[in-house]
Design a protein around this motif. Structure first.
Motif, mmCIF file in Angstrom:
data_model
loop_
_atom_site.group_PDB
_atom_site.id
_atom_site.type_symbol
_atom_site.label_atom_id
_atom_site.label_comp_id
_atom_site.label_asym_id
_atom_site.label_seq_id
_atom_site.Cartn_x
_atom_site.Cartn_y
_atom_site.Cartn_z
ATOM 1 N N TRP A 75 -6.361 -3.959 13.786
ATOM 2 C CA TRP A 75 -4.920 -3.904 13.558
ATOM 3 C C TRP A 75 -4.237 -2.888 14.469
ATOM 4 C CZ3 TRP A 75 -1.462 -4.629 8.906
ATOM 5 C CH2 TRP A 75 -1.752 -5.825 8.241
ATOM 6 N N ASP A 76 -2.934 -3.080 14.645
ATOM 7 C CA ASP A 76 -2.116 -2.062 15.308
ATOM 8 C C ASP A 76 -2.117 -0.802 14.438
ATOM 9 O OD1 ASP A 76 0.197 -1.324 17.282
ATOM 10 O OD2 ASP A 76 0.973 -0.910 15.260
ATOM 11 N N GLU A 77 -2.415 0.340 15.043
ATOM 12 C CA GLU A 77 -2.588 1.556 14.255
ATOM 13 C C GLU A 77 -1.282 2.038 13.622
ATOM 14 O OE1 GLU A 77 -4.615 4.479 16.584
ATOM 15 O OE2 GLU A 77 -6.505 3.347 16.588
ATOM 16 N N THR A 78 -0.168 1.819 14.278
ATOM 17 C CA THR A 78 1.116 2.212 13.688
ATOM 18 C C THR A 78 1.398 1.386 12.440
ATOM 19 O OG1 THR A 78 1.996 2.875 15.845
ATOM 20 C CG2 THR A 78 3.593 2.447 14.094
ATOM 21 N N ALA A 79 1.088 0.078 12.504
ATOM 22 C CA ALA A 79 1.279 -0.783 11.333
ATOM 23 C C ALA A 79 0.379 -0.340 10.184
ATOM 24 C CB ALA A 79 0.996 -2.234 11.706
ATOM 25 N N LEU A 80 -0.850 0.052 10.496
ATOM 26 C CA LEU A 80 -1.746 0.548 9.453
ATOM 27 C C LEU A 80 -1.226 1.842 8.836
ATOM 28 C CD1 LEU A 80 -5.424 0.043 10.705
ATOM 29 C CD2 LEU A 80 -4.251 -1.125 8.831
ATOM 30 N N PHE A 81 -0.667 2.697 9.668
ATOM 31 C CA PHE A 81 -0.115 3.959 9.163
ATOM 32 C C PHE A 81 1.027 3.684 8.189
ATOM 33 C CE2 PHE A 81 2.668 7.777 9.856
ATOM 34 C CZ PHE A 81 1.858 8.660 9.144
ATOM 35 N N HIS A 82 1.865 2.683 8.495
ATOM 36 C CA HIS A 82 2.946 2.316 7.582
ATOM 37 C C HIS A 82 2.390 1.775 6.272
ATOM 38 C CE1 HIS A 82 5.931 3.285 10.458
ATOM 39 N NE2 HIS A 82 5.808 2.204 11.217
ATOM 40 N N ARG A 83 1.298 0.998 6.332
ATOM 41 C CA ARG A 83 0.681 0.489 5.105
ATOM 42 C C ARG A 83 0.125 1.647 4.270
ATOM 43 N NH1 ARG A 83 -0.595 -5.000 4.628
ATOM 44 N NH2 ARG A 83 0.880 -6.184 5.891
ATOM 45 N N TRP A 84 -0.457 2.640 4.932
ATOM 46 C CA TRP A 84 -0.976 3.808 4.220
ATOM 47 C C TRP A 84 0.170 4.529 3.508
ATOM 48 C CZ3 TRP A 84 -0.217 9.016 3.971
ATOM 49 C CH2 TRP A 84 -1.214 9.777 3.349
ATOM 50 N N ASN A 85 1.283 4.723 4.207
ATOM 51 C CA ASN A 85 2.448 5.377 3.589
ATOM 52 C C ASN A 85 2.960 4.580 2.399
ATOM 53 O OD1 ASN A 85 2.721 7.704 5.194
ATOM 54 N ND2 ASN A 85 3.741 6.566 6.817
ATOM 55 N N ARG A 86 2.965 3.261 2.539
ATOM 56 C CA ARG A 86 3.459 2.426 1.443
ATOM 57 C C ARG A 86 2.555 2.544 0.216
ATOM 58 N NH1 ARG A 86 4.434 -3.791 2.708
ATOM 59 N NH2 ARG A 86 2.221 -3.973 2.184
ATOM 60 N N ALA A 87 1.244 2.656 0.457
ATOM 61 C CA ALA A 87 0.314 2.828 -0.662
ATOM 62 C C ALA A 87 0.610 4.113 -1.420
ATOM 63 C CB ALA A 87 -1.127 2.830 -0.150
ATOM 64 N N GLN A 88 0.988 5.165 -0.706
ATOM 65 C CA GLN A 88 1.317 6.430 -1.365
ATOM 66 C C GLN A 88 2.626 6.301 -2.153
ATOM 67 O OE1 GLN A 88 -1.429 8.282 -0.832
ATOM 68 N NE2 GLN A 88 -1.825 6.575 0.575
ATOM 69 N N GLU A 89 3.600 5.611 -1.565
ATOM 70 C CA GLU A 89 4.907 5.476 -2.208
ATOM 71 C C GLU A 89 4.835 4.569 -3.436
ATOM 72 O OE1 GLU A 89 7.233 3.932 0.949
ATOM 73 O OE2 GLU A 89 7.240 5.814 2.104
ATOM 74 N N ASP A 90 4.090 3.461 -3.319
ATOM 75 C CA ASP A 90 4.035 2.473 -4.402
ATOM 76 C C ASP A 90 2.952 2.775 -5.428
ATOM 77 O OD1 ASP A 90 5.995 1.243 -2.964
ATOM 78 O OD2 ASP A 90 4.714 -0.362 -2.171
ATOM 79 N N GLY A 91 2.026 3.649 -5.077
ATOM 80 C CA GLY A 91 0.901 3.910 -5.965
ATOM 81 C C GLY A 91 -0.067 2.747 -6.059
#
Length: 203
Positions: A75-91
């Motif tokens: 995957w594109d690493e920036t896209a993965l970083f956004h998914r990681w952030n979303r996991a923190q925000e959404d729980g």
């Protein structure tokens, strides 16, 4: 040794395959079943080819435990970083499956975040699990394989998930081609076709 049924897709939950649970994957499966314990709500799953990583990712997602990204190392690493952030925000827990042997991450922010996540690994199968895998692959193919087949094959087959699957597929092919039951002569010929002569393997 045990097996669990894993649905192939959310759309068709009645279709299932069996995955052998053993020393190679038991710890990883236990962690996938309890994502509330994951630091940063994220896990990275690695393992050798054909070891069931994709099936476990599908099971994790379809069971409602969280989101799974198979082939995350591509995957594109920036896209993965956004998914990681979303996991923190959404729980919502995030499972990342990597096929790379030593996943190199160039993006510093992503590298540091995943470095603090739980790392799960599937190992090569031990003898007991190898025997169960042989019988499970045969069952999945509808191949009638006597329990003695595992006793014969386990000491001779290369100890990897992929090699075991290839040998069972070759047994099935030879048996169908010859229109004969899968007896010891077929087991031996399948091993030789996949791995070379037995004498060379046992030296």
């Amino acid at each position: 040794m045990s097996q669990i049924a894993l649905p192939l897709s959310v759309a068709d939950p009645d279709r299932a395959v069996r995955i052998v649970v053993g020393g190679a994957n038991r710890a990883a499966i236990a962690a996938l079943a309890e994502p509330s314990d994951w630091p940063y709500r994220t896990a990275v799953l690695v393992g050798p080819p054909r070891s069931g990583k994709t099936l476990l990712a599908r099971w994790f997602a379809s069971s409602g435990h969280g989101e799974a990204i198979d082939g995350a190392d591509r995957w594109d690493e920036t896209a993965l970083f956004h998914r990681w952030n979303r996991a923190q925000e959404d729980g919502r827990p995030l499972l990342l499956v990597s096929d790379a042997d030593g996943w190199r991450i160039d993006l510093p922010d992503l590298r540091s975040r995943l470095g603090g996540s739980i790392q799960l690994a599937i190992a090569p199968p031990d003898d007991v699990m190898a025997g169960e895998l042989i019988l499970a692959h045969a069952e999945q193919r509808g191949l009638q394989l006597a329990p003695a087949a595992a006793d014969y094959l386990v000491p001779r087959v290369t100890r990897s998930h992929a090699a075991i699957e290839r040998v069972v597929a070759e047994i099935d092919r030879i048996s169908l081609e010859r229109k004969l039951p899968a007896t010891m002569s077929v087991w031996r010929d399948a091993l030789e076709a996949v791995q070379g002569p037995e004498q060379g393997r046992l030296l």
